[in-house]
Design an enzyme around this catalytic site. Sequence first.
Site, PDB file in Angstrom:
ATOM      1  N   HIS A   1     -11.877   0.554   3.784  1.00  0.00           N
ATOM      2  CA  HIS A   1     -13.272   0.702   4.248  1.00  0.00           C
ATOM      3  C   HIS A   1     -13.666   1.583   5.339  1.00  0.00           C
ATOM      4  O   HIS A   1     -12.851   1.665   6.227  1.00  0.00           O
ATOM      5  CB  HIS A   1     -13.613  -0.515   4.277  1.00  0.00           C
ATOM      6  CG  HIS A   1     -13.673  -1.531   3.265  1.00  0.00           C
ATOM      7  ND1 HIS A   1     -14.225  -1.697   1.897  1.00  0.00           N
ATOM      8  CD2 HIS A   1     -12.923  -2.702   2.968  1.00  0.00           C
ATOM      9  CE1 HIS A   1     -14.254  -2.209   1.347  1.00  0.00           C
ATOM     10  NE2 HIS A   1     -13.178  -2.960   1.621  1.00  0.00           N
TER      11      HIS A   1
ATOM     12  N   PHE B   1     -21.691   1.391  -5.387  1.00  0.00           N
ATOM     13  CA  PHE B   1     -21.731   0.315  -5.908  1.00  0.00           C
ATOM     14  C   PHE B   1     -22.788  -0.728  -5.788  1.00  0.00           C
ATOM     15  O   PHE B   1     -23.190  -1.054  -4.689  1.00  0.00           O
ATOM     16  CB  PHE B   1     -20.325  -0.433  -4.884  1.00  0.00           C
ATOM     17  CG  PHE B   1     -19.722  -1.789  -5.448  1.00  0.00           C
ATOM     18  CD1 PHE B   1     -19.314  -1.701  -6.601  1.00  0.00           C
ATOM     19  CD2 PHE B   1     -19.885  -2.605  -4.531  1.00  0.00           C
ATOM     20  CE1 PHE B   1     -18.871  -3.269  -7.148  1.00  0.00           C
ATOM     21  CE2 PHE B   1     -19.381  -3.892  -5.035  1.00  0.00           C
ATOM     22  CZ  PHE B   1     -18.999  -4.114  -6.252  1.00  0.00           C
TER      23      PHE B   1
ATOM     24  N   THR C   1      29.305  -4.691  -3.135  1.00  0.00           N
ATOM     25  CA  THR C   1      27.798  -3.861  -2.954  1.00  0.00           C
ATOM     26  C   THR C   1      28.490  -2.746  -2.176  1.00  0.00           C
ATOM     27  O   THR C   1      27.578  -1.824  -2.523  1.00  0.00           O
ATOM     28  CB  THR C   1      26.837  -4.746  -2.205  1.00  0.00           C
ATOM     29  OG1 THR C   1      27.184  -5.013  -1.011  1.00  0.00           O
ATOM     30  CG2 THR C   1      26.520  -6.032  -3.113  1.00  0.00           C
ATOM     31  N   ASP C   2      29.336  -2.637  -1.263  1.00  0.00           N
ATOM     32  CA  ASP C   2      29.844  -1.525  -0.924  1.00  0.00           C
ATOM     33  C   ASP C   2      30.177  -0.551  -1.659  1.00  0.00           C
ATOM     34  O   ASP C   2      30.270   0.654  -1.639  1.00  0.00           O
ATOM     35  CB  ASP C   2      30.939  -2.038   0.004  1.00  0.00           C
ATOM     36  CG  ASP C   2      31.259  -0.638   1.017  1.00  0.00           C
ATOM     37  OD1 ASP C   2      30.482  -0.064   1.807  1.00  0.00           O
ATOM     38  OD2 ASP C   2      32.335  -0.149   0.990  1.00  0.00           O
TER      39      ASP C   2
ATOM     40  N   ASN D   1      -9.418  -0.920  -1.327  1.00  0.00           N
ATOM     41  CA  ASN D   1     -10.330  -0.168  -0.823  1.00  0.00           C
ATOM     42  C   ASN D   1      -9.984   0.130   0.824  1.00  0.00           C
ATOM     43  O   ASN D   1      -9.532  -0.861   1.388  1.00  0.00           O
ATOM     44  CB  ASN D   1     -11.567  -1.021  -0.671  1.00  0.00           C
ATOM     45  CG  ASN D   1     -12.463  -0.434  -1.997  1.00  0.00           C
ATOM     46  OD1 ASN D   1     -12.370   0.392  -2.405  1.00  0.00           O
ATOM     47  ND2 ASN D   1     -13.387  -1.588  -2.428  1.00  0.00           N
TER      48      ASN D   1
ATOM     49  N   VAL E   1     -14.989   1.329  -8.231  1.00  0.00           N
ATOM     50  CA  VAL E   1     -13.369   1.672  -8.126  1.00  0.00           C
ATOM     51  C   VAL E   1     -12.803   1.192  -9.431  1.00  0.00           C
ATOM     52  O   VAL E   1     -12.021   1.894 -10.033  1.00  0.00           O
ATOM     53  CB  VAL E   1     -12.417   1.224  -7.044  1.00  0.00           C
ATOM     54  CG1 VAL E   1     -10.974   1.229  -7.041  1.00  0.00           C
ATOM     55  CG2 VAL E   1     -13.158   1.479  -5.710  1.00  0.00           C
ATOM     56  N   GLN E   2     -13.275   0.095 -10.030  1.00  0.00           N
ATOM     57  CA  GLN E   2     -12.881  -0.351 -11.335  1.00  0.00           C
ATOM     58  C   GLN E   2     -13.115   0.908 -12.470  1.00  0.00           C
ATOM     59  O   GLN E   2     -12.059   1.150 -13.292  1.00  0.00           O
ATOM     60  CB  GLN E   2     -13.354  -1.867 -11.799  1.00  0.00           C
ATOM     61  CG  GLN E   2     -13.130  -2.881 -11.081  1.00  0.00           C
ATOM     62  CD  GLN E   2     -13.805  -3.078  -9.686  1.00  0.00           C
ATOM     63  OE1 GLN E   2     -14.445  -2.027  -9.235  1.00  0.00           O
ATOM     64  NE2 GLN E   2     -13.922  -4.237  -9.251  1.00  0.00           N
TER      65      GLN E   2
ATOM     66  N   LYS F   1      23.077  -3.478  -4.293  1.00  0.00           N
ATOM     67  CA  LYS F   1      22.958  -2.754  -2.947  1.00  0.00           C
ATOM     68  C   LYS F   1      21.470  -2.483  -2.869  1.00  0.00           C
ATOM     69  O   LYS F   1      21.006  -1.563  -3.916  1.00  0.00           O
ATOM     70  CB  LYS F   1      23.907  -1.602  -2.670  1.00  0.00           C
ATOM     71  CG  LYS F   1      24.186  -1.401  -1.237  1.00  0.00           C
ATOM     72  CD  LYS F   1      24.919  -2.181  -0.666  1.00  0.00           C
ATOM     73  CE  LYS F   1      25.603  -1.875   0.706  1.00  0.00           C
ATOM     74  NZ  LYS F   1      26.220  -2.826   1.434  1.00  0.00           N
TER      75      LYS F   1
ATOM     76  N   ARG G   1     -21.584   6.285  -0.721  1.00  0.00           N
ATOM     77  CA  ARG G   1     -20.841   5.730   0.169  1.00  0.00           C
ATOM     78  C   ARG G   1     -19.347   6.471   0.231  1.00  0.00           C
ATOM     79  O   ARG G   1     -19.068   7.332  -0.689  1.00  0.00           O
ATOM     80  CB  ARG G   1     -20.438   4.285  -0.125  1.00  0.00           C
ATOM     81  CG  ARG G   1     -19.610   4.180  -1.416  1.00  0.00           C
ATOM     82  CD  ARG G   1     -19.103   2.817  -1.766  1.00  0.00           C
ATOM     83  NE  ARG G   1     -18.330   2.654  -3.064  1.00  0.00           N
ATOM     84  CZ  ARG G   1     -17.599   1.642  -3.405  1.00  0.00           C
ATOM     85  NH1 ARG G   1     -17.630   0.473  -2.554  1.00  0.00           N
ATOM     86  NH2 ARG G   1     -16.889   1.717  -4.312  1.00  0.00           N
TER      87      ARG G   1
END
Length: 320
Positions: free
Chosen positions: A281, A171, A59-60, A279, A252-253, A14, A188
């Site tokens: 931007h 960057f 599933t109920d 990102n 970012v890495q 479910k 930035r």
Amino acid sequence: MSDASFLSHARYGKDKVRVLRVVREGKWHHVVEYNVQAMLEGDIETSYTEADNSVVVATDSIKNITYYLAKISPHVLVPERFALHLGTHLVSKYAHIHKAFVTVEQLRWSRIPVPGAQGPQEHPHAFIRDGDEKRIVRAEVDASGGKDKIIARVSAGLSDLLVLKTTESAFTNFVRDKYTTLKEVDDRILSTSIDLTYTFSPVEIPQPTDADVEQFTIPTEIAPGSVWDTAVPTNARKVTLETFASDNSDSVQATLFRMARLVLAQNAHVQTVAYALPNKHYIPVDMGYLGVENLVPAQAEVFMPIAAPSGLITATVSRK
């Protein structure tokens, strides 16, 4: 029909079971809101290959079990423990079900601050949806080795944690060739919607001993940094935000790697940490045609948010 095919894998259950639970301690109330998915594996092949529904737990019924445990479980306020309680009950109750896969997505409700005699205080029973951030838990409860040898594997984390900083992000020195149009920048806006997943060491789950297999026991001694430690989510979120804010980011890495190493260092039973950082931007608007400088980083103040395309930086850092 050709017999060249066979059922190589089957799982069902479910999805999107929405649960709001109120826990009352006198006038002080707690709330959690969950979206739950519960999936089962086991001796269910004939329901696919022979239309034999005698092996199917509806599933109920899975939905109703989820609501029932949300009512009776003393662990409902902690998504890791609730997921393990639900998965353990499912594999313990049905002899032919060997694995349960439970995902719990917790929505973020926070107490509303109100005036008090000694300054602002949290309201005992009024809450606000505090952003789109979600806490995510994924539990695999495995009884394939026997109902008395249950092993659980849990990963947890968060998603949709939107953050932004207006400086101390650069960057530069990336690959430049005939396809490169991006300019190098030493200052930035950095913004991302953080998805974090950390995986714990597997744990043994005691077999329920009551007739209805509804009991769920947690260890009396909680190992710091383990799946039972309720401080792990708070600490992981805290170190993620603090690192994002304070890191003078070269990329970012690089920031991602610092976040992940700190989460591992602070939680001894976390084995892997994974981030996905898209990102977001923000492009400075060129106002040169008006004689207004808005492109030089120190003078860029008006930006155009760009939804797509976006960079996506992912990585997993593992314990040696």
